[in-house]
Design a protein around this motif. Structure first.
Motif, PDB file in Angstrom:
ATOM      1  N   GLU A 102       1.249   9.169 -12.628  1.00 14.77           N
ATOM      2  CA  GLU A 102       2.273   9.846 -13.371  1.00 14.77           C
ATOM      3  C   GLU A 102       2.891   8.906 -14.276  1.00 14.77           C
ATOM      4  N   GLU A 103       2.284   9.028 -15.782  1.00 11.07           N
ATOM      5  CA  GLU A 103       2.774   8.224 -16.723  1.00 11.07           C
ATOM      6  C   GLU A 103       4.089   8.415 -16.962  1.00 11.07           C
ATOM      7  N   THR A 104       4.834   9.585 -16.891  1.00  4.16           N
ATOM      8  CA  THR A 104       6.100   9.892 -17.150  1.00  4.16           C
ATOM      9  C   THR A 104       7.056   9.169 -16.355  1.00  4.16           C
ATOM     10  N   LYS A 105       6.843   8.753 -15.229  1.00  5.21           N
ATOM     11  CA  LYS A 105       7.732   8.017 -14.073  1.00  5.21           C
ATOM     12  C   LYS A 105       7.357   6.647 -14.096  1.00  5.21           C
ATOM     13  N   ARG A 106       7.318   5.769 -15.185  1.00  6.10           N
ATOM     14  CA  ARG A 106       6.995   4.485 -15.104  1.00  6.10           C
ATOM     15  C   ARG A 106       8.106   3.617 -14.069  1.00  6.10           C
ATOM     16  N   GLY A 107       7.849   3.048 -13.473  1.00  6.82           N
ATOM     17  CA  GLY A 107       8.628   1.977 -12.450  1.00  6.82           C
ATOM     18  C   GLY A 107       9.094   2.947 -11.248  1.00  6.82           C
ATOM     19  N   ARG A 108       8.755   4.178 -11.277  1.00  2.93           N
ATOM     20  CA  ARG A 108       9.291   5.015 -10.103  1.00  2.93           C
ATOM     21  C   ARG A 108       8.190   5.998  -9.617  1.00  2.93           C
ATOM     22  N   ASP A 109       7.000   5.644  -9.993  1.00  4.25           N
ATOM     23  CA  ASP A 109       5.720   6.495  -9.488  1.00  4.25           C
ATOM     24  C   ASP A 109       5.412   6.414  -8.153  1.00  4.25           C
ATOM     25  N   LEU A 110       5.213   7.356  -7.489  1.00  5.15           N
ATOM     26  CA  LEU A 110       5.060   7.330  -5.855  1.00  5.15           C
ATOM     27  C   LEU A 110       3.380   6.747  -5.733  1.00  5.15           C
ATOM     28  N   GLY A 111       2.524   7.335  -6.811  1.00  7.23           N
ATOM     29  CA  GLY A 111       1.180   6.788  -6.649  1.00  7.23           C
ATOM     30  C   GLY A 111       0.895   5.003  -6.767  1.00  7.23           C
ATOM     31  N   ALA A 112       1.926   4.846  -7.652  1.00  6.04           N
ATOM     32  CA  ALA A 112       2.188   3.363  -7.942  1.00  6.04           C
ATOM     33  C   ALA A 112       2.507   2.393  -6.635  1.00  6.04           C
ATOM     34  N   VAL A 113       3.667   3.056  -6.071  1.00  7.26           N
ATOM     35  CA  VAL A 113       4.197   2.452  -4.744  1.00  7.26           C
ATOM     36  C   VAL A 113       3.006   2.644  -3.756  1.00  7.26           C
ATOM     37  N   VAL A 114       2.365   3.768  -3.590  1.00 10.67           N
ATOM     38  CA  VAL A 114       1.295   3.674  -2.404  1.00 10.67           C
ATOM     39  C   VAL A 114       0.415   2.724  -2.688  1.00 10.67           C
ATOM     40  N   ARG A 115      -0.190   2.541  -4.049  1.00 12.83           N
ATOM     41  CA  ARG A 115      -1.181   1.394  -4.356  1.00 12.83           C
ATOM     42  C   ARG A 115      -0.493   0.108  -3.759  1.00 12.83           C
ATOM     43  N   GLN A 116       0.511  -0.044  -4.234  1.00 14.28           N
ATOM     44  CA  GLN A 116       1.385  -1.584  -3.990  1.00 14.28           C
ATOM     45  C   GLN A 116       1.314  -1.759  -2.740  1.00 14.28           C
ATOM     46  N   ARG A 117       1.611  -0.791  -1.719  1.00  9.72           N
ATOM     47  CA  ARG A 117       1.940  -0.912  -0.302  1.00  9.72           C
ATOM     48  C   ARG A 117       0.427  -1.040   0.180  1.00  9.72           C
ATOM     49  N   VAL A 118      -0.346  -0.241  -0.307  1.00 10.49           N
ATOM     50  CA  VAL A 118      -1.883  -0.519   0.468  1.00 10.49           C
ATOM     51  C   VAL A 118      -2.423  -1.697   0.184  1.00 10.49           C
ATOM     52  N   ALA A 119      -2.271  -2.307  -0.900  1.00 10.66           N
ATOM     53  CA  ALA A 119      -2.511  -3.798  -1.379  1.00 10.66           C
ATOM     54  C   ALA A 119      -1.867  -4.818  -0.458  1.00 10.66           C
ATOM     55  N   GLN A 120      -0.514  -4.555  -0.228  1.00 11.28           N
ATOM     56  CA  GLN A 120       0.052  -5.286   0.654  1.00 11.28           C
ATOM     57  C   GLN A 120      -0.362  -5.448   2.080  1.00 11.28           C
ATOM     58  N   ALA A 121      -0.519  -4.098   2.689  1.00 15.09           N
ATOM     59  CA  ALA A 121      -0.971  -4.061   4.029  1.00 15.09           C
ATOM     60  C   ALA A 121      -2.408  -4.449   4.087  1.00 15.09           C
ATOM     61  N   PHE A 122      -3.228  -4.448   3.410  1.00 14.81           N
ATOM     62  CA  PHE A 122      -4.743  -4.672   3.403  1.00 14.81           C
ATOM     63  C   PHE A 122      -5.121  -6.091   2.545  1.00 14.81           C
ATOM     64  N   ARG A 123      -4.094  -7.182   2.712  1.00 10.12           N
ATOM     65  CA  ARG A 123      -4.262  -8.308   1.769  1.00 10.12           C
ATOM     66  C   ARG A 123      -5.755  -8.921   2.061  1.00 10.12           C
ATOM     67  N   GLU A 124      -6.416  -8.755   3.154  1.00 15.23           N
ATOM     68  CA  GLU A 124      -7.690  -9.292   3.319  1.00 15.23           C
ATOM     69  C   GLU A 124      -8.624  -8.281   3.276  1.00 15.23           C
ATOM     70  N   GLY A 125      -8.342  -7.181   2.684  1.00  8.62           N
ATOM     71  CA  GLY A 125      -9.368  -6.195   2.454  1.00  8.62           C
ATOM     72  C   GLY A 125      -9.992  -5.579   3.699  1.00  8.62           C
ATOM     73  N   GLU A 126     -11.253  -5.630   4.033  1.00  2.41           N
ATOM     74  CA  GLU A 126     -11.828  -4.917   5.085  1.00  2.41           C
ATOM     75  C   GLU A 126     -11.774  -5.751   6.425  1.00  2.41           C
ATOM     76  N   SER A 127     -11.346  -6.979   6.209  1.00  2.39           N
ATOM     77  CA  SER A 127     -11.331  -7.752   7.459  1.00  2.39           C
ATOM     78  C   SER A 127      -9.696  -7.808   7.867  1.00  2.39           C
ATOM     79  N   THR A 128      -9.026  -7.152   7.294  1.00  2.99           N
ATOM     80  CA  THR A 128      -7.656  -7.162   7.710  1.00  2.99           C
ATOM     81  C   THR A 128      -7.310  -6.679   9.035  1.00  2.99           C
ATOM     82  N   GLN A 129      -6.749  -7.562   9.962  1.00  6.26           N
ATOM     83  CA  GLN A 129      -6.410  -7.083  11.387  1.00  6.26           C
ATOM     84  C   GLN A 129      -5.262  -6.104  11.235  1.00  6.26           C
ATOM     85  N   ILE A 130      -5.188  -4.913  11.915  1.00  8.87           N
ATOM     86  CA  ILE A 130      -4.286  -4.082  12.019  1.00  8.87           C
ATOM     87  C   ILE A 130      -3.580  -3.956  13.485  1.00  8.87           C
TER      88      ILE A 130
END
Length: 108
Positions: free
Chosen positions: A19-47
Motif C-alpha cells: 500500500e504505497e499510500t501508507k508508507r511507514g505504516r503498511d501492514l504488508g511491510a510489517v508482515v514482510r519484516q516480521r517474516v524476515a525476522q522469524a526466519f533469519r536462517e531461511g529454510e533451516s530456521t528451527q521453529i
C-alpha cells in the motif's frame, strides 16, 4: 517441515499487496519484516512452536483473503458519517493532499 512453513510465508508475502499510500505504516511491510525476522536462517530456521507458527500463518491468510469481510458483508459502503470508502482511503493516506484534508476537515 520448517522449509515448508518458510515457503508458505514467502508466498504469502509475495501475494500481499504493498500500500504505497501508507508508507511507514503498511501492514504488508510489517508482515514482510516480521517474516524476515522469524526466519533469519531461511529454510533451516528451527521453529520452537510449530502449532503457533501455523496458527499465525492461517490468521494472516484470513486477513489477506478478506475472509471476514466476505463472510459478513456490509449492507452499505458508507458509515454513519456518510464518508465513502474512497474518501476514507484518501484521508488515511500518509501522503494525502492538503486539498483533500481541507475538504473533509469536519470528519477529522
Amino acid at each position: 517441515m520448517a522449509a515448508t512453513r518458510y515457503r508458505r510465508f514467502l508466498k504469502l508475502c509475495e501475494e500481499w499487496p504493498v500500500e504505497e499510500t501508507k508508507r511507514g505504516r503498511d501492514l504488508g511491510a510489517v508482515v514482510r519484516q516480521r517474516v524476515a525476522q522469524a526466519f533469519r536462517e531461511g529454510e533451516s530456521t528451527q521453529i520452537a512452536d510449530p502449532a503457533t507458527c501455523d496458527q499465525m500463518y492461517e490468521s494472516l491468510v484470513r486477513i489477506h483473503t478478506n475472509f471476514y469481510k466476505n463472510k459478513y458483508p456490509r449492507l452499505k459502503d458508507t458509515s454513519f458519517t456518510g464518508v465513502t470508502v474512497e474518501e476514507c482511503k484518501l484521508v488515511l493516506a500518509s501522503v494525502a493532499s492538503s486539498k483533500v484534508k481541507k475538504g473533509l476537515g469536519s470528519y477529522q
